[in-house]
Design an enzyme around this catalytic site. Sequence first.
Site, PDB file in Angstrom:
ATOM      1  N   GLU A  16      19.504  22.829 -17.716  1.00  0.00           N
ATOM      2  CA  GLU A  16      18.771  22.783 -18.972  1.00  0.00           C
ATOM      3  C   GLU A  16      17.757  21.642 -18.933  1.00  0.00           C
ATOM      4  OE1 GLU A  16      21.411  24.097 -22.670  1.00  0.00           O
ATOM      5  OE2 GLU A  16      22.286  22.356 -21.647  1.00  0.00           O
ATOM      6  N   ASP A  36      21.803  21.859 -25.444  1.00  0.00           N
ATOM      7  CA  ASP A  36      22.811  22.407 -26.353  1.00  0.00           C
ATOM      8  C   ASP A  36      24.003  23.018 -25.619  1.00  0.00           C
ATOM      9  OD1 ASP A  36      20.468  24.203 -25.827  1.00  0.00           O
ATOM     10  OD2 ASP A  36      21.801  25.707 -26.688  1.00  0.00           O
ATOM     11  N   LYS A  64      13.981  39.026 -17.309  1.00  0.00           N
ATOM     12  CA  LYS A  64      14.306  39.611 -18.604  1.00  0.00           C
ATOM     13  C   LYS A  64      14.176  41.135 -18.638  1.00  0.00           C
ATOM     14  CE  LYS A  64      15.111  36.024 -21.413  1.00  0.00           C
ATOM     15  NZ  LYS A  64      16.304  35.898 -22.285  1.00  0.00           N
ATOM     16  N   SER A  79      13.791  32.126 -12.297  1.00  0.00           N
ATOM     17  CA  SER A  79      13.880  33.149 -13.331  1.00  0.00           C
ATOM     18  C   SER A  79      12.565  33.803 -13.726  1.00  0.00           C
ATOM     19  CB  SER A  79      14.542  32.570 -14.588  1.00  0.00           C
ATOM     20  OG  SER A  79      13.787  31.479 -15.094  1.00  0.00           O
ATOM     21  N   SER A 133      10.484  34.152 -27.369  1.00  0.00           N
ATOM     22  CA  SER A 133       9.354  33.248 -27.174  1.00  0.00           C
ATOM     23  C   SER A 133       8.369  33.786 -26.154  1.00  0.00           C
ATOM     24  CB  SER A 133       9.853  31.870 -26.718  1.00  0.00           C
ATOM     25  OG  SER A 133      10.466  31.960 -25.440  1.00  0.00           O
ATOM     26  N   GLY A 135      16.760  19.865 -24.389  1.00  0.00           N
ATOM     27  CA  GLY A 135      17.439  21.048 -24.907  1.00  0.00           C
ATOM     28  C   GLY A 135      18.801  21.242 -24.272  1.00  0.00           C
TER      29      GLY A 135
END
Length: 325
Positions: free
Chosen positions: A208, A214, A57, A308, A82, A212
């Site tokens: 995923e 989506d 990030k 990640s 989060s 979750g």
Amino acid sequence: MTTTTPPVTLDDVRDAAARLRSVAHRTPVLRSRTLDELVGAEVFLKCENFQRVGAFKFRGAYNAASRLTPEQLARGIAAYSSGNHAQAVALAARELGTTAVIVMPVDAPPSKRAATLGYGAEIVTYDRYTGDRVAIGEALAAERGLALIPPYEHPHVIAGQGTAALELLEEVGELGALIAPVGGGGLIAGSSTVAKGLHPDIRMIGVEPEAGDDTKRSLEAGRRISIPVPYTIADGQALHTPGELTFSVNRRLVDEIALVGDDEIRDAMRFAFERLKIVVEPSGATPLAALLTGRAGALPRRVGVIVSGGNVDAERFAELCGKRA
């Protein structure tokens, strides 16, 4: 004929890489003969758990923050997250000599909250199951006159995240497939932009948590689908709908989404610790889980994986990786 310009291009990612060169870490690529034998492919692990703030990030946050005007930097930055993006924006703000206010869920991992505070940010909390973090973040930014840097719905954030894949491909050469976790979709959008731009035939696989899914549902439907906020150990992927901008990229470039369960994520974290000697947080372990379980499907000879992040405290890591009865 009508043409649509993509929101992020390979050149945008290369520009982000130049901006990050003296600031972000060029993270290591690890190999494991044991892993190769288990999955039947040569696997190259891009270890963003060694990135600043412990996750990819920082790349997107700094790329976006460093482009703000002096006037914007003087007023400060806002974000909602989060945990990992929270830390990334907090550190980017500190590096650029400004301040950050972060909207975080009240149940965010304590280690991520502590790290965000440690980088000098102010935290405003909310309930992720009843509150709308986007609305809260936008209102806060408007009220205080802050520049808002979202965790994935921003072209400069997406371009910054793509630099991890760019580094991987520069180092190891052409890959048959690239696997990355999917939360809001910024990492895989940036990664796909790079990978497909350099090697159009590469297979892009997102992963995923089962609770979750989506993005998987959205890609199958051809439109963004919302689900209830999921309960999963992969807190960085506990989102209920893909980003509008990221989905516009991923629906063109991502070939498939694999799903993994929480127990499979735990097993992958344990494997990474025992066999690879690295600590990986749940969200960062989902691509490895997809490999180890075969959920990623038949693999080409050479496969890249973006690990990640590694932001998990010792107590939670021990709890998650403890042997199941």
